[in-house]
Design a protein around this motif. Structure first.
Motif, PDB file in Angstrom:
ATOM      1  N   LEU B  33       8.235 -12.437 -12.227  1.00  0.00           N
ATOM      2  CA  LEU B  33       7.804 -11.238 -11.501  1.00  0.00           C
ATOM      3  C   LEU B  33       6.375 -10.839 -11.816  1.00  0.00           C
ATOM      4  O   LEU B  33       5.889  -9.831 -11.330  1.00  0.00           O
ATOM      5  N   LYS B  35       3.262 -11.936 -11.221  1.00  0.00           N
ATOM      6  CA  LYS B  35       2.036 -12.059 -10.431  1.00  0.00           C
ATOM      7  C   LYS B  35       2.214 -11.567  -9.005  1.00  0.00           C
ATOM      8  O   LYS B  35       3.286 -11.601  -8.463  1.00  0.00           O
ATOM      9  N   ASN B  36       1.112 -11.153  -8.427  1.00  0.00           N
ATOM     10  CA  ASN B  36       1.143 -10.667  -7.060  1.00  0.00           C
ATOM     11  C   ASN B  36      -0.084 -11.194  -6.321  1.00  0.00           C
ATOM     12  O   ASN B  36      -1.173 -11.200  -6.873  1.00  0.00           O
ATOM     13  N   ASN B  37       0.097 -11.627  -5.092  1.00  0.00           N
ATOM     14  CA  ASN B  37      -1.062 -12.168  -4.374  1.00  0.00           C
ATOM     15  C   ASN B  37      -1.413 -11.354  -3.132  1.00  0.00           C
ATOM     16  O   ASN B  37      -1.950 -11.879  -2.181  1.00  0.00           O
ATOM     17  N   TYR B  61       2.634 -12.184   6.081  1.00  0.00           N
ATOM     18  CA  TYR B  61       3.578 -11.522   6.986  1.00  0.00           C
ATOM     19  C   TYR B  61       3.068 -10.177   7.494  1.00  0.00           C
ATOM     20  O   TYR B  61       3.843  -9.295   7.832  1.00  0.00           O
ATOM     21  N   ASN B  62       1.741  -9.992   7.516  1.00  0.00           N
ATOM     22  CA  ASN B  62       1.205  -8.728   7.993  1.00  0.00           C
ATOM     23  C   ASN B  62      -0.111  -8.989   8.728  1.00  0.00           C
ATOM     24  O   ASN B  62      -0.668 -10.082   8.624  1.00  0.00           O
ATOM     25  N   SER B  85       2.233 -13.598  16.362  1.00  0.00           N
ATOM     26  CA  SER B  85       3.313 -13.957  17.288  1.00  0.00           C
ATOM     27  C   SER B  85       4.391 -12.874  17.312  1.00  0.00           C
ATOM     28  O   SER B  85       4.367 -11.930  16.529  1.00  0.00           O
ATOM     29  N   TYR B  88       4.697  -8.760  16.759  1.00  0.00           N
ATOM     30  CA  TYR B  88       3.388  -8.388  16.206  1.00  0.00           C
ATOM     31  C   TYR B  88       2.316  -8.312  17.304  1.00  0.00           C
ATOM     32  O   TYR B  88       1.276  -7.726  17.115  1.00  0.00           O
ATOM     33  N   MET B 125       7.659  -2.450  16.423  1.00  0.00           N
ATOM     34  CA  MET B 125       8.835  -2.196  15.572  1.00  0.00           C
ATOM     35  C   MET B 125       8.441  -1.667  14.196  1.00  0.00           C
ATOM     36  O   MET B 125       9.308  -1.376  13.371  1.00  0.00           O
ATOM     37  N   MET B 127       6.964  -3.379  11.841  1.00  0.00           N
ATOM     38  CA  MET B 127       7.090  -4.397  10.791  1.00  0.00           C
ATOM     39  C   MET B 127       5.730  -4.801  10.242  1.00  0.00           C
ATOM     40  O   MET B 127       5.561  -4.951   9.047  1.00  0.00           O
ATOM     41  N   GLY B 128       4.746  -4.981  11.133  1.00  0.00           N
ATOM     42  CA  GLY B 128       3.379  -5.249  10.686  1.00  0.00           C
ATOM     43  C   GLY B 128       2.611  -3.933  10.713  1.00  0.00           C
ATOM     44  O   GLY B 128       2.738  -3.177  11.686  1.00  0.00           O
ATOM     45  N   ARG B 129       1.863  -3.656   9.650  1.00  0.00           N
ATOM     46  CA  ARG B 129       1.180  -2.356   9.573  1.00  0.00           C
ATOM     47  C   ARG B 129      -0.231  -2.502   9.041  1.00  0.00           C
ATOM     48  O   ARG B 129      -0.540  -3.473   8.341  1.00  0.00           O
TER      49      ARG B 129
END
Lengths: 227, 135
Positions: B33, B35-37, B61-62, B85, B88, B125, B127-129
């Motif tokens: 847990l 690391k974060n990219n 995913y954004n 796609s 989005y 929706m 989902m992407g922000r």
């Protein structure tokens, strides 16, 4: 047969006394499998830990809380209809939802759903059949629903605190399974144990689940969005 | 007496397993847990006098970049490249009343922000922000 009695029974030499040990065996097996895979192959995959670490970690924890219940239920083999249906539904739903959620987070809704459905239905039917066809049917339906819902929830939360949701869902599922174990405890006080699974059983299932989950997450197909 | 000894022995064993479980979770958790990219990225609207052009793609995913900086009182055109796609492509800025399905990378959504501030944008929706900063 209060909750206190149940907690005290976790140290007896009956089926309840194996619950904590089973969690340990499952976790140890899964982390060893993951460590071996990591040093052989996964460490060469770019961004493996940031991309998959969190979800693999919680998928492994999920299997470690599901398998003790499976072993506990198998110890008594047969239940009446109502508890049997509850067993099928709970195991099917939790197994399907958790696996669908974590795989859906890395591979998208289609693969997450398929994986969640497969795991949910397998576990739900397998454990639900302790009361016959009613429990098995309940397990199949719960696995189907849980698998799809888990993946769908994950994909819809991709940009909205997905990881926190993953932790919340895991904690709630843990409480649900603890409740199921308590129900099995209450239902089996007049019953003799009928089956004993060896530790190798848990090792084998943990090995299969962890290997399969890792393979699907890292090398399996994924939706366009996750390409 | 024997039962008491057995109980304590069994309890010690289970306590031992419990400690091992906690150690395993902590150890593996630290490793898996740590690391974060996440890299949100910032894009500043560019273009001539006519309009400010912003092209968004997809990463992690954004929308990427998911922070846009534009000037007030100057038209803005937002394009979505071919990596974007599904839902989005249905681009929405709720506070400005903008919602348009951008079928191809050549299509765009155009508007003129007049009030400086921070506005959220998303797919239909949610989902992407991302965030649009009007200066």
């Amino acid at each position: 047969m209060s909750i206190k009695d149940f907690i005290n029974s976790l140290v007896n030499n009956k089926a309840e006394g194996e619950l904590v040990k089973t969690i340990f065996i499952s976790l140890a097996t899964s982390f060893i499998v993951l460590a071996v895979l990591y040093f052989l192959k996964l460490k060469y995959i770019e961004n493996f830990i940031p991309k998959y670490g969190f979800y693999l970690f919680f998928a492994i924890l999920s299997y470690a809380i599901i398998l003790p219940s499976v072993r506990y239920i198998r110890a008594y083999k047969e239940f009446t209809c109502m508890p049997g249906m509850m067993i099928g539904m709970t195991i099917g739903m939790v197994a399907g939802f958790l696996s669908g959620f974590y795989v859906g987070s890395t591979n998208g809704m289609f693969i997450g759903s398929i994986f969640g459905i497969a795991i949910g239905i397998s576990f739900g039917m397998w454990n639900g059949k302790c009361c016959g066809i009613m429990g098995a049917m309940e397990g199949i339906m719960a696995g189907l629903m849980g698998g799809i819902m888990g993946a769908m929830t994950a994909v819809m939360m991709l940009n909205d605190n997905l990881k926190i949701m993953g932790i919340i869902i895991f904690i709630i599922s843990g409480f649900v399974l603890a409740g199921l174990n308590y129900m099995v405890y209450k239902e089996t006080r007049e019953t003799e144990r009928r089956h004993k699974d060896e530790e190798s059983f848990i090792i084998f299932i943990s090995f299969i689940l962890t290997s399969l989950t890792t393979w699907i997450m890292v090398l399996g197909p994924r939706s366009i969005l996750f390409g | 007496m024997d039962q008491g000894v057995f109980y304590l022995d069994k309890m010690a064993k289970n306590l031992f397993y419990l400690i091992l479980v906690i150690l395993l979770i902590l150890g593996a958790g630290y490793f898996l847990l740590g690391k974060n990219n996440d890299d949100p990225g910032i894009i500043i609207g560019e273009g001539g006098e006519d309009y400010q052009k912003v092209v968004l793609g997809i990463k992690n995913y954004n929308y990427y970049p998911n922070t846009i900086e534009v000037k007030a009182n100057q038209p803005v055109r937002i394009y979505l490249d071919k990596s974007v796609s599904g839902c989005y492509r249905s681009f929405t800025i709720r506070e400005l009343g903008i919602a348009k399905y951008l079928k191809t990378p050549e299509e765009y959504v155009e508007f003129t922000p007049t009030i400086p501030g921070t506005y959220g944008f998303s797919c239909s929706m949610g989902m992407g922000r991302g965030t649009m900063i009007v200066k």
